[in-house]
Design a protein around this motif. Structure first.
Motif, PDB file in Angstrom:
ATOM      1  N   UNK A 113       0.781  -1.225   0.000  1.00 54.09           N
ATOM      2  CA  UNK A 113       0.000   0.000   0.000  1.00 54.09           C
ATOM      3  C   UNK A 113       0.814   1.276   0.000  1.00 54.09           C
ATOM      4  N   UNK A 114       2.100   1.175   0.373  1.00 54.78           N
ATOM      5  CA  UNK A 114       2.984   2.351   0.364  1.00 54.78           C
ATOM      6  C   UNK A 114       3.474   2.694  -1.033  1.00 54.78           C
ATOM      7  N   UNK A 115       3.144   1.853  -2.029  1.00 53.30           N
ATOM      8  CA  UNK A 115       3.730   2.009  -3.356  1.00 53.30           C
ATOM      9  C   UNK A 115       2.686   2.140  -4.466  1.00 53.30           C
ATOM     10  N   UNK A 116       1.460   2.468  -4.092  1.00 51.58           N
ATOM     11  CA  UNK A 116       0.419   2.685  -5.096  1.00 51.58           C
ATOM     12  C   UNK A 116      -0.247   4.032  -4.851  1.00 51.58           C
ATOM     13  N   UNK A 117      -0.987   4.493  -5.843  1.00 51.28           N
ATOM     14  CA  UNK A 117      -1.760   5.722  -5.689  1.00 51.28           C
ATOM     15  C   UNK A 117      -3.037   5.385  -4.920  1.00 51.28           C
ATOM     16  N   UNK A 118      -3.134   5.922  -3.714  1.00 49.66           N
ATOM     17  CA  UNK A 118      -4.214   5.546  -2.803  1.00 49.66           C
ATOM     18  C   UNK A 118      -5.362   6.545  -2.884  1.00 49.66           C
ATOM     19  N   UNK A 119      -6.583   6.025  -2.772  1.00 53.10           N
ATOM     20  CA  UNK A 119      -7.758   6.886  -2.645  1.00 53.10           C
ATOM     21  C   UNK A 119      -8.339   6.700  -1.251  1.00 53.10           C
ATOM     22  N   UNK A 120      -9.184   7.629  -0.841  1.00 52.57           N
ATOM     23  CA  UNK A 120      -9.822   7.550   0.474  1.00 52.57           C
ATOM     24  C   UNK A 120     -11.223   6.976   0.341  1.00 52.57           C
ATOM     25  N   UNK A 129     -10.102   8.013   5.718  1.00 49.54           N
ATOM     26  CA  UNK A 129      -9.085   6.966   5.824  1.00 49.54           C
ATOM     27  C   UNK A 129      -8.767   6.385   4.465  1.00 49.54           C
ATOM     28  N   UNK A 130      -7.540   5.907   4.262  1.00 51.11           N
ATOM     29  CA  UNK A 130      -7.183   5.326   2.960  1.00 51.11           C
ATOM     30  C   UNK A 130      -7.922   4.028   2.706  1.00 51.11           C
ATOM     31  N   UNK A 131      -8.354   3.835   1.473  1.00 53.97           N
ATOM     32  CA  UNK A 131      -9.034   2.607   1.061  1.00 53.97           C
ATOM     33  C   UNK A 131      -7.963   1.550   0.798  1.00 53.97           C
ATOM     34  N   UNK A 132      -8.089   0.408   1.453  1.00 54.84           N
ATOM     35  CA  UNK A 132      -7.060  -0.633   1.360  1.00 54.84           C
ATOM     36  C   UNK A 132      -7.287  -1.618   0.219  1.00 54.84           C
ATOM     37  N   UNK A 133      -8.418  -1.521  -0.488  1.00 55.65           N
ATOM     38  CA  UNK A 133      -8.811  -2.547  -1.455  1.00 55.65           C
ATOM     39  C   UNK A 133      -8.362  -2.220  -2.880  1.00 55.65           C
ATOM     40  N   UNK A 201     -15.636  -1.898  -0.711  1.00 54.86           N
ATOM     41  CA  UNK A 201     -14.528  -2.576  -1.372  1.00 54.86           C
ATOM     42  C   UNK A 201     -14.316  -2.105  -2.814  1.00 54.86           C
ATOM     43  N   UNK A 202     -15.212  -1.319  -3.355  1.00 55.41           N
ATOM     44  CA  UNK A 202     -15.193  -1.059  -4.789  1.00 55.41           C
ATOM     45  C   UNK A 202     -14.722   0.330  -5.190  1.00 55.41           C
ATOM     46  N   UNK A 203     -14.126   1.063  -4.291  1.00 53.55           N
ATOM     47  CA  UNK A 203     -13.702   2.418  -4.635  1.00 53.55           C
ATOM     48  C   UNK A 203     -12.753   2.476  -5.810  1.00 53.55           C
TER      49      UNK A 203
END
Length: 306
Positions: A113-120, A129-133, A201-203
């Motif tokens: 998760x530290x190496x991708x573009x994260x969405x909330x 909070x960051x979406x983990x999926x 789970x679908x963000x």
């Protein structure tokens, strides 16, 4: 007679010991050890390393990544690993103490998760909070592979050529998957491109393939939370307003809440099971990540196109 058998037995034991030592030179215990938290990531790592490393996946099929537990033996395996790979972004809530422990002990760790573009998460309950999926978007899995490959190549004793070949082949498979999903989802009418599940789970899928996330029965980003009556009433109203023909329940979670939503909405809504947070046992529909995503794509298309 007894004295004759003693030397013979000793000689046999010596031979067996030597044979055992000789066999261990080619056994899995002499390959680098990689421990992976979730079974989705475990499948991805196995595709990259092939037989060049001994991969241990901690999360069993059909388990919940937020709450699964490990044995003392598995915890010890983490302590002795050459590399521990985790999802991060708050997903492995029940495993965090073990991840912290091995980090403090100096075990090499890699958090995808530290190496991708994260969405909330989109809902207010998650508080940004960051979406983990991230794996619901194949392109982000490509990003994960791009980040994992150099980390795996640094593991002492690993077959570098095997990892490079495995990563290249898996990228090609992910590109094919992404193209298949794009083509399949293009057939869903725009006014039906709306998703409701029992858990957020679908963000990432929604962002990648132009869906709207109407909501989820369980607020926030964890399956450990519980919805209130007001939460369910608000979501039922959103379902009615959107007029969605289907809502989706995860295979690793009971669909009771989604069934309640279908009833509360007062409309004819089909409840469809998806594989979202866990792979399954062989023969259950989602043995691998690629199989899981293809099955989900087919079910989403069928559910929202009718």
């Amino acid at each position: 007679m007894r004295r004759r058998w003693i030397p013979a037995a000793a000689a046999l034991a010596a031979v067996l010991t030597l044979a055992g030592c000789s066999g261990s030179d080619e056994g899995p215990e002499d390959r680098p050890s990689v421990v992976v938290t979730t079974n989705i990531l475990g499948d991805i790592v196995e595709n990259l390393v092939g037989e060049s490393a001994d991969v241990t996946t901690l999360m069993k099929p059909n388990a919940d990544p937020h709450s699964f537990e490990i044995s003392a033996q598995e915890a010890s395996r983490m302590d002795r690993a050459d590399l521990v790979v985790s999802n991060g972004l708050g997903l492995e809530e029940g495993l965090q103490q073990h991840l912290d422990r091995v980090a403090d002990a100096g075990v090499e760790r890699f958090t995808v998760g530290d190496h991708i573009e994260v969405i909330a998460y989109s809902d207010e309950e998650a508080g940004g909070a960051p979406d983990s999926h991230f794996w619901t978007d194949p392109q982000r899995v490509v990003d994960a592979v791009d980040a994992l490959e150099p980390q795996l190549l640094e593991v002492e004793g690993i077959d570098r050529e095997a990892v490079e070949t495995g990563a290249e082949q898996y990228r090609a498979e992910l590109a094919a998957l992404d193209e298949e999903m794009t083509t399949a989802f293009a057939g869903i009418p725009q006014d039906r491109r709306a998703l409701v599940t029992n858990h957020h789970v679908f963000g990432y899928l929604a962002e990648r393939f132009d869906f709207r996330v109407i909501g989820a029965a369980v607020p926030g980003g964890t399956t450990l939370a519980s919805p209130s009556a007001a939460d369910l009433d608000e979501l039922a109203s959103a379902i009615t307003e959107a007029g969605v023909p289907a809502i989706f329940a995860e295979s690793s979670q009971p669909d009771r809440l989604v069934q309640v939503l279908a009833s509360e909405a007062g409309i004819d809504v089909e409840v469809i099971e998806l594989f979202t947070e866990s792979l399954t046992e062989p023969g259950q529909g989602a043995e691998t990540y690629l199989e899981m995503m293809r099955a989900n794509t087919e079910r989403i298309v069928d559910g929202l196109s009718t």
